[in-house]
Design an enzyme around this catalytic site. Sequence first.
Site, mmCIF file in Angstrom:
data_model
loop_
_atom_site.group_PDB
_atom_site.id
_atom_site.type_symbol
_atom_site.label_atom_id
_atom_site.label_comp_id
_atom_site.label_asym_id
_atom_site.label_seq_id
_atom_site.Cartn_x
_atom_site.Cartn_y
_atom_site.Cartn_z
ATOM 1 N N GLY A 15 -5.062 8.471 3.198
ATOM 2 C CA GLY A 15 -5.031 9.425 4.310
ATOM 3 C C GLY A 15 -6.448 9.705 4.804
ATOM 4 O O GLY A 15 -7.429 9.304 4.161
ATOM 5 N N LYS B 98 2.508 4.994 -9.397
ATOM 6 C CA LYS B 98 2.437 6.360 -9.933
ATOM 7 C C LYS B 98 2.904 7.402 -8.918
ATOM 8 O O LYS B 98 3.636 8.329 -9.257
ATOM 9 C CB LYS B 98 1.008 6.682 -10.397
ATOM 10 N N ASN C 192 -4.611 13.407 -1.322
ATOM 11 C CA ASN C 192 -5.836 13.135 -2.090
ATOM 12 C C ASN C 192 -6.758 12.177 -1.346
ATOM 13 O O ASN C 192 -7.763 11.735 -1.897
ATOM 14 C CB ASN C 192 -5.503 12.589 -3.490
ATOM 15 N N VAL D 167 -0.745 14.117 -6.066
ATOM 16 C CA VAL D 167 0.567 14.720 -6.364
ATOM 17 C C VAL D 167 1.203 14.160 -7.638
ATOM 18 O O VAL D 167 2.303 14.589 -8.003
ATOM 19 C CB VAL D 167 1.578 14.603 -5.192
ATOM 20 N N ALA E 78 10.541 10.129 1.463
ATOM 21 C CA ALA E 78 10.272 9.066 2.441
ATOM 22 C C ALA E 78 10.449 7.740 1.721
ATOM 23 O O ALA E 78 9.550 7.250 1.048
ATOM 24 C CB ALA E 78 8.853 9.209 2.982
ATOM 25 N N TYR F 64 5.381 -1.478 -4.694
ATOM 26 C CA TYR F 64 5.846 -0.547 -3.649
ATOM 27 C C TYR F 64 7.367 -0.457 -3.648
ATOM 28 O O TYR F 64 7.940 0.630 -3.670
ATOM 29 C CB TYR F 64 5.330 -1.025 -2.298
ATOM 30 N N ARG G 48 -1.720 -3.709 8.562
ATOM 31 C CA ARG G 48 -0.385 -3.846 9.151
ATOM 32 C C ARG G 48 -0.493 -4.515 10.514
ATOM 33 O O ARG G 48 -1.539 -4.510 11.167
ATOM 34 C CB ARG G 48 0.298 -2.480 9.257
HETATM 35 N N1 UDP Z 1 1.586 -10.026 10.144
HETATM 36 C C1 UDP Z 1 0.980 -11.011 10.893
HETATM 37 N N2 UDP Z 1 -0.360 -10.910 11.119
HETATM 38 C C2 UDP Z 1 -1.130 -9.879 10.666
HETATM 39 C C3 UDP Z 1 -0.502 -8.856 9.902
HETATM 40 C C4 UDP Z 1 0.862 -8.968 9.650
HETATM 41 O O1 UDP Z 1 1.627 -11.971 11.352
HETATM 42 O O2 UDP Z 1 -2.354 -9.871 10.923
HETATM 43 C C5 UDP Z 1 3.033 -10.113 9.905
HETATM 44 C C6 UDP Z 1 3.433 -10.001 8.434
HETATM 45 O O3 UDP Z 1 3.379 -11.282 7.813
HETATM 46 C C7 UDP Z 1 4.846 -9.470 8.542
HETATM 47 C C8 UDP Z 1 4.824 -8.632 9.822
HETATM 48 O O4 UDP Z 1 3.664 -9.028 10.535
HETATM 49 O O5 UDP Z 1 5.766 -10.521 8.698
HETATM 50 C C9 UDP Z 1 4.758 -7.134 9.554
HETATM 51 O O6 UDP Z 1 3.731 -6.912 8.640
HETATM 52 P P1 UDP Z 1 3.227 -5.473 8.212
HETATM 53 O O7 UDP Z 1 2.106 -5.685 7.248
HETATM 54 O O8 UDP Z 1 2.944 -4.654 9.407
HETATM 55 O O9 UDP Z 1 4.454 -4.759 7.474
HETATM 56 P P2 UDP Z 1 5.736 -5.250 6.663
HETATM 57 O O10 UDP Z 1 6.834 -5.158 7.643
HETATM 58 O O11 UDP Z 1 5.547 -6.658 6.170
HETATM 59 O O12 UDP Z 1 5.824 -4.274 5.563
#
Ligand code: UDP
Length: 318
Positions: free
Chosen positions: A45, A100, A41, A66, A123, A154, A195
């Site tokens: 993505g 959801k 949706n 979905v 997944a 999540y 991320r």
């Molecule tokens: N992190 C960070 N700086 C950023 C983004 C993330 O230091 O700009 C750290 C975050 O605190 C975590 C790790 O990187 O400890 C991985 O974060 P991500 O959001 O990629 O995924 P997570 O493994 O936490 O789901």
Amino acid sequence: MAAKLKSKTPTSVVTGAAGFLGSHLTDLLLSRGHKVIGIDNFVTGSVDNIAHLGGNPNFKFIQQDVTEFIFLEGPVDFVWHFASPASPIDYLELPIQTLKVGSLGTHKALGLAKEKNARFLIASTSEIYGDPLIHPQPEEYWGNVNTIGPRGCYDEAKRFAEAMTMAYHREHKVETRIVRIFNTYGPRMRINDGRVVPAFVSQAIKNKSVTVFGKGTQTRSFCYVSDLIEGIYRLMMSDYDMPVNIGNPTEMTMLQFAEQIITATGSKSKIIFKPLPQDDPKQRKPDITKAKKILKWSPVVPLYKGLTDTIAYFRTKV
Ligand code: UDP
């Protein structure tokens, strides 16, 4: 041992097909002779991730949420349920959609698999282990999750999804697979999904400060996307119906990772420290004994190689 295929040109349904993992999975399935029906949706993505499939007679795309009833004509052999916001800032912004799609969406995708007598794969995620007290994390570990914290939407959606998957397996005898996906990176990650890989790489390319959260002592282990998708494909084709971790066990601190990305990009960026988000897991590393033994799988792409390809991708996007 591999489970038997019903057809030589099987039909796969991929939910979240326009996402980072869903689109790479779709490419792999098409390359292995599957017909693919992708559903997305576009909440997180992007059409860019599947634009190259336009005109491919083996790929059909349906724009749909979905969590609504999924009606498809014709046979389906495999259902791969990948739809979900998956980055911490996405699921913080979309907590209800996240809950959801993990609950109602998994129910609908399982209903489709049951109706079509198809094999189903969910997944799932290392997040079901929460802020783990056991390290590295084996599949037998039940986790340490804050149900009402910011990541709860999540983590609990995925835990519910696993429970629902097992209920359909036990009650309706649907053939099911559960993959627990650890941190993954590669081309097609959204540059601003928050991320750590897109954040650090885009900051480093622009010579901007690289934002390490907390003291940067928290650890993660990063798997290149092609390795991950291969492991997931092998799991679906196996006859193993219990959860399997797929990820790369090479663990590092976020400070080490920031330094590595600055070096790999040849950047002049400096590291700055920002507050650690609530409930950020302190350590994470998959125990992949099961994947090695049952699927004969282990990651083969070294970090420097995966990062080189990922950086090249992000240079086209920054
Ligand atoms: N992190 C960070 N700086 C950023 C983004 C993330 O230091 O700009 C750290 C975050 O605190 C975590 C790790 O990187 O400890 C991985 O974060 P991500 O959001 O990629 O995924 P997570 O493994 O936490 O789901």
